[in-house]
Scaffold this motif. Sequence first.
Motif, PDB file in Angstrom:
ATOM      1  N   ASP A 170       0.759  -1.235  -0.098  1.00 36.53           N
ATOM      2  CA  ASP A 170      -0.094  -0.016  -0.056  1.00 36.53           C
ATOM      3  C   ASP A 170       0.806   1.066  -0.140  1.00 36.53           C
ATOM      4  O   ASP A 170       0.544   2.223  -0.504  1.00 36.53           O
ATOM      5  CB  ASP A 170      -0.932   0.077   1.161  1.00 36.53           C
ATOM      6  CG  ASP A 170      -2.174  -0.707   0.907  1.00 36.53           C
ATOM      7  OD1 ASP A 170      -2.375  -1.707  -0.082  1.00 36.53           O
ATOM      8  OD2 ASP A 170      -2.965  -0.905   1.901  1.00 36.53           O
ATOM      9  N   THR A 182      -2.988   6.300   3.544  1.00 37.72           N
ATOM     10  CA  THR A 182      -4.153   6.499   4.294  1.00 37.72           C
ATOM     11  C   THR A 182      -5.452   7.012   3.270  1.00 37.72           C
ATOM     12  O   THR A 182      -6.600   6.910   3.729  1.00 37.72           O
ATOM     13  CB  THR A 182      -4.080   7.808   5.385  1.00 37.72           C
ATOM     14  OG1 THR A 182      -3.450   8.909   4.691  1.00 37.72           O
ATOM     15  CG2 THR A 182      -3.112   7.482   6.458  1.00 37.72           C
ATOM     16  N   TYR A 184      -5.290   5.577   0.092  1.00 40.49           N
ATOM     17  CA  TYR A 184      -5.263   4.321  -0.830  1.00 40.49           C
ATOM     18  C   TYR A 184      -6.162   3.337  -0.304  1.00 40.49           C
ATOM     19  O   TYR A 184      -6.961   2.819  -1.087  1.00 40.49           O
ATOM     20  CB  TYR A 184      -3.821   3.819  -0.979  1.00 40.49           C
ATOM     21  CG  TYR A 184      -3.829   2.715  -1.988  1.00 40.49           C
ATOM     22  CD1 TYR A 184      -3.713   2.803  -3.508  1.00 40.49           C
ATOM     23  CD2 TYR A 184      -3.677   1.490  -1.530  1.00 40.49           C
ATOM     24  CE1 TYR A 184      -3.678   1.812  -4.226  1.00 40.49           C
ATOM     25  CE2 TYR A 184      -3.422   0.271  -2.434  1.00 40.49           C
ATOM     26  CZ  TYR A 184      -3.631   0.541  -3.569  1.00 40.49           C
ATOM     27  OH  TYR A 184      -3.331  -0.478  -4.523  1.00 40.49           O
ATOM     28  N   ASP A 185      -5.820   3.162   1.000  1.00 42.18           N
ATOM     29  CA  ASP A 185      -6.872   2.320   1.610  1.00 42.18           C
ATOM     30  C   ASP A 185      -6.910   2.498   3.335  1.00 42.18           C
ATOM     31  O   ASP A 185      -6.078   2.279   4.109  1.00 42.18           O
ATOM     32  CB  ASP A 185      -6.356   0.690   1.820  1.00 42.18           C
ATOM     33  CG  ASP A 185      -7.384  -0.352   2.467  1.00 42.18           C
ATOM     34  OD1 ASP A 185      -8.316   0.307   2.942  1.00 42.18           O
ATOM     35  OD2 ASP A 185      -6.771  -1.351   2.377  1.00 42.18           O
ATOM     36  N   LYS A 187      -8.558   1.947   5.701  1.00 41.19           N
ATOM     37  CA  LYS A 187      -8.768   1.059   6.797  1.00 41.19           C
ATOM     38  C   LYS A 187      -7.647  -0.039   6.761  1.00 41.19           C
ATOM     39  O   LYS A 187      -7.836  -0.894   7.573  1.00 41.19           O
ATOM     40  CB  LYS A 187     -10.238   0.354   6.523  1.00 41.19           C
ATOM     41  CG  LYS A 187     -11.294   1.292   6.776  1.00 41.19           C
ATOM     42  CD  LYS A 187     -12.739   0.621   6.814  1.00 41.19           C
ATOM     43  CE  LYS A 187     -13.922   1.354   6.920  1.00 41.19           C
ATOM     44  NZ  LYS A 187     -15.052   0.617   6.656  1.00 41.19           N
ATOM     45  N   GLY A 188      -6.612   0.158   5.940  1.00 42.04           N
ATOM     46  CA  GLY A 188      -5.665  -0.801   5.854  1.00 42.04           C
ATOM     47  C   GLY A 188      -4.568  -0.769   6.955  1.00 42.04           C
ATOM     48  O   GLY A 188      -4.421   0.174   7.761  1.00 42.04           O
TER      49      GLY A 188
END
Length: 217
Positions: A170, A182, A184-185, A187-188
């Motif tokens: 990510d 933050t 890009y994903d 919740k990743g």
Amino acid sequence: MHTWAIISQKGGQGKTTLATGFAVEAARDGAAVVILDTDDRQGTASYWENARATDDVTVVNTGIAVLPLNLAKAEKGQADLVIIDTPANSRDIATEAARAADFVLIPVVPRAFDIASVLQTVKQIKQEGTPFAVVLSQVKHTGSEADDTAASFVDMGVVVLATRLHDRKDFSNAVGLGQAATEYDPKGKAAAELRAAFDEVKRLSDFATKRAKRGAT
């Protein structure tokens, strides 16, 4: 205006990933943010800005000779946070960036040959007297290298962020798209690590991102 410099004499440590990621988080908190890209060979932060869909972060290409001028312009333009993204293998730029900064962050990949190179950066920053910390980046998900590296720096009296940035796609995928992890994903796991590292650096450098706070003083 507050200034952070991200410095490492070794390439591939994740300097631009941190610079752009922190810039996005600060902008999201309401700060006016400028990245000074001092890498005239690769200029990764500038490529990141070109790929970015929004203009919430300003990236300025700057050489060592005009670094003070661009810092003055950022302050005149009421920037809240300036992040100096430095190249590898440039002691002169690293020195000037450390002198100009209120706080320095040194990313370290916990590999023996990278650590040896970063020790020179630590020595250099100590000589300038600027507050600094080390953050472990591209940390593998198994093995004891990160723990051993952190312990070595602590033994030398160096502050090490509790947050570690692991080797996650990510981070690189986001930079290529002009984003932060933050975005890009959100919740990743990479996003969570970036937010935690940003919060630690804010605390260590005594930086408040809310512009309202500055206006109220």
